[in-house]
Motif scaffolding. Structure first.
Motif, mmCIF file in Angstrom:
data_model
loop_
_atom_site.group_PDB
_atom_site.id
_atom_site.type_symbol
_atom_site.label_atom_id
_atom_site.label_comp_id
_atom_site.label_asym_id
_atom_site.label_seq_id
_atom_site.Cartn_x
_atom_site.Cartn_y
_atom_site.Cartn_z
ATOM 1 N N MET A 15 -2.742 0.509 2.939
ATOM 2 C CA MET A 15 -2.252 -0.692 2.255
ATOM 3 C C MET A 15 -2.879 -0.840 0.875
ATOM 4 O O MET A 15 -2.208 -1.251 -0.071
ATOM 5 N N ALA A 16 -4.144 -0.475 0.731
ATOM 6 C CA ALA A 16 -4.792 -0.523 -0.584
ATOM 7 C C ALA A 16 -4.143 0.478 -1.535
ATOM 8 O O ALA A 16 -3.898 0.168 -2.705
ATOM 9 N N PHE A 17 -3.841 1.668 -1.042
ATOM 10 C CA PHE A 17 -3.183 2.706 -1.844
ATOM 11 C C PHE A 17 -1.810 2.217 -2.314
ATOM 12 O O PHE A 17 -1.469 2.332 -3.490
ATOM 13 N N MET A 18 -1.042 1.648 -1.380
ATOM 14 C CA MET A 18 0.300 1.183 -1.731
ATOM 15 C C MET A 18 0.255 0.020 -2.710
ATOM 16 O O MET A 18 1.066 -0.065 -3.624
ATOM 17 N N ALA A 19 -0.720 -0.882 -2.545
ATOM 18 C CA ALA A 19 -0.851 -2.011 -3.460
ATOM 19 C C ALA A 19 -1.273 -1.542 -4.851
ATOM 20 O O ALA A 19 -0.733 -2.000 -5.856
ATOM 21 N N LYS A 20 -2.223 -0.614 -4.906
ATOM 22 C CA LYS A 20 -2.709 -0.124 -6.202
ATOM 23 C C LYS A 20 -1.587 0.490 -7.030
ATOM 24 O O LYS A 20 -1.492 0.270 -8.233
ATOM 25 N N LYS A 24 6.630 0.593 -2.551
ATOM 26 C CA LYS A 24 7.364 -0.093 -1.484
ATOM 27 C C LYS A 24 8.124 0.944 -0.651
ATOM 28 O O LYS A 24 9.241 0.719 -0.216
ATOM 29 N N LEU A 25 7.510 2.087 -0.457
ATOM 30 C CA LEU A 25 8.127 3.156 0.323
ATOM 31 C C LEU A 25 8.094 2.815 1.806
ATOM 32 O O LEU A 25 7.178 2.139 2.277
ATOM 33 N N PRO A 26 9.079 3.305 2.570
ATOM 34 C CA PRO A 26 8.977 3.148 4.023
ATOM 35 C C PRO A 26 7.811 3.992 4.535
ATOM 36 O O PRO A 26 7.505 5.039 3.979
ATOM 37 N N VAL A 27 7.151 3.516 5.574
ATOM 38 C CA VAL A 27 5.981 4.194 6.121
ATOM 39 C C VAL A 27 6.317 4.745 7.499
ATOM 40 O O VAL A 27 6.903 4.046 8.328
ATOM 41 N N ALA A 48 4.062 -7.387 8.606
ATOM 42 C CA ALA A 48 3.644 -8.717 8.152
ATOM 43 C C ALA A 48 3.599 -8.794 6.626
ATOM 44 O O ALA A 48 3.783 -9.868 6.048
ATOM 45 N N LYS A 49 3.362 -7.662 5.983
ATOM 46 C CA LYS A 49 3.323 -7.621 4.512
ATOM 47 C C LYS A 49 4.659 -7.148 3.929
ATOM 48 O O LYS A 49 4.739 -6.752 2.773
ATOM 49 N N LYS A 50 5.704 -7.147 4.769
ATOM 50 C CA LYS A 50 7.084 -6.829 4.356
ATOM 51 C C LYS A 50 7.310 -5.351 4.035
ATOM 52 O O LYS A 50 8.228 -5.006 3.305
ATOM 53 N N TYR A 51 6.485 -4.455 4.571
ATOM 54 C CA TYR A 51 6.730 -3.018 4.447
ATOM 55 C C TYR A 51 7.567 -2.566 5.631
ATOM 56 O O TYR A 51 7.458 -3.122 6.732
#
Length: 78
Positions: A15-20, A24-27, A48-51
């Motif tokens: 989540m830190a990597f995606m936020a940095k 908004k890629l699917p995981v 919960a964070k809409k990913y």
């Protein structure tokens, strides 16, 4: 984005990597049966964070190779 070999800090790291990088890629969380609990917890946190998050457990090697060949980004954690 594909996340493999889950560990206790994998969700926070991802989540830190995606936020940095504002991704908004699917995981896709992949692992063995013993990874299931952690993968489901991480997927819930991502939802919960809409990913968009999918959990794949005990997939055949060919399926994993296909996922790796076609992913935009790979984050491995052990």
């Amino acid at each position: 984005m594909l996340v493999s070999i889950l560990g206790s800090h994998a969700g926070n790291m991802m989540m830190a990597f995606m936020a940095k990088y504002q991704l908004k890629l699917p995981v896709v969380l992949i692992g063995a049966d013993y990874d299931r609990h952690m993968a489901v917890q991480i997927a819930k946190a991502l939802h919960a964070k809409k990913y968009r998050a999918t959990v794949l457990i005990d997939q055949p090697p060919g399926r994993i190779l296909d996922l790796l060949r076609n992913c935009t980004c790979f984050l491995g954690y052990q």
